[in-house]
Design an enzyme around this catalytic site. Structure first.
Site, PDB file in Angstrom:
ATOM      1  N   SER A 102       8.180   5.051   5.686  1.00 33.62           N
ATOM      2  CA  SER A 102       8.913   4.068   4.904  1.00 33.62           C
ATOM      3  C   SER A 102       8.677   4.291   3.419  1.00 33.62           C
ATOM      4  CB  SER A 102       8.451   2.655   5.263  1.00 33.62           C
ATOM      5  OG  SER A 102       8.097   2.557   6.624  1.00 33.62           O
ATOM      6  N   ASP A 127       0.862  -1.176   0.000  1.00 36.56           N
ATOM      7  CA  ASP A 127       0.000   0.000   0.000  1.00 36.56           C
ATOM      8  C   ASP A 127       0.905   1.233   0.000  1.00 36.56           C
ATOM      9  OD1 ASP A 127      -1.914  -1.926   0.424  1.00 36.56           O
ATOM     10  OD2 ASP A 127      -2.822  -0.949   2.166  1.00 36.56           O
TER      11      ASP A 127
END
Length: 270
Positions: A231, A91
């Site tokens: 991230s 995602d």
């Protein structure tokens, strides 16, 4: 002025940032977030980020990091089954760039060559004129990721660095993809040639946890997870191997990111 503007745009803030990116502090934060003492952070985190708990398995959560890297329930991230389709490994907010000889990774207001990203000119040359897919994960995203395709994979190559946030404001003055710790592997696929899949850590903890070393990658199988910290996942595909979804290219040309989910089609084999 929010906290990131303070950290990156003021002298006192940059002094604090040096302390925040110290590895000892990162290790201490990691230990705390791994401990049961951190469970109190979960409820406000869920509220602040509008996380739908019903989508996730939550019965074995004993710390904040357990929650941050929570596993999604079966069926919630179906993997497109067509082997000629390139899928999103996670995602995130996706940008797509054509890799040129000079400026190849214009992420917000920063620019990085593939060579500086990989610290390997020969490997970087392999991806010249191909495509770079940059998936930016925010804290509310699902922080597990899968193999982008099946094939024989190399060992995991770890490149240490200074941990910084990957949120856009940090990109204004810090070369994130040369400063952050990162890890990559090469996957020799039938449909897309040799694909490079890289994980990039971030400020404070930002830990990358890959499950397997050298061996066989299986399309859609969980490759690893991030523990707390923003991230990024980067995928490099060489020239004439993939036809990228037109809407993704159109959005990128306008400087916009596209929200995608793990297993979604982002391109087709040529």
């Amino acid at each position: 002025m929010d906290s990131l503007e303070f950290l990156y745009h003021t002298v006192p803030g940059r002094t604090v940032l040096k302390l925040l990116t110290n590895r000892r502090l990162s290790a201490a934060c990691g230990k705390f977030l791994d401990s049961g003492l951190s469970k109190g952070l979960i409820r406000p985190f869920v509220r602040q980020n509008n996380i739908r708990l019903s989508d996730y398995e939550t019965s074995h959560i004993h710390s904040f990091n357990d929650f941050f890297s929570r596993k999604i329930k079966p069926g919630k991230r179906p993997i497109d089954p067509d082997p000629s389709h390139l899928i999103a490994p996670c995602d995130g907010l996706l940008s797509v760039w054509n890799i040129s000889d000079t400026t190849v990774l214009p992420v917000k207001q920063s620019h990085y060559t593939v060579g500086s990203l990989l610290r390997n000119k020969k490997l970087a040359d392999h991806y010249r004129d191909g495509y770079c897919f940059v998936f930016r994960l925010c804290v509310n995203h699902y922080h597990r990721y899968c193999y982008i395709d099946s094939g024989r994979k190399s060992k995991n190559v770890f490149l240490p660095g200074i941990l910084h946030t990957v949120r856009p404001i940090a990109l204004e003055q810090t070369p994130v993809f040369t400063e952050n710790s990162r890890e990559y592997t090469l996957i020799r696929t039938e449909q897309f040639g040799t694909v490079l899949q890289m994980e990039v850590g971030a400020m404070l903890v930002g830990r990358i946890v890959n499950h397997e070393g050298k061996g066989m990658a299986v399309r859609g199988k969980e490759k690893g997870l991030f523990q707390y910290g923003g991230s990024t996942i980067i995928v490099l595909v060489s020239k004439d191997q993939v036809q990228v979804r037109p809407d993704l290219l159109q959005q990128a040309e306008q400087g916009k990111e596209t929200a995608v989910k793990m297993g979604e089609v982002i391109g087709h084999a040529q």
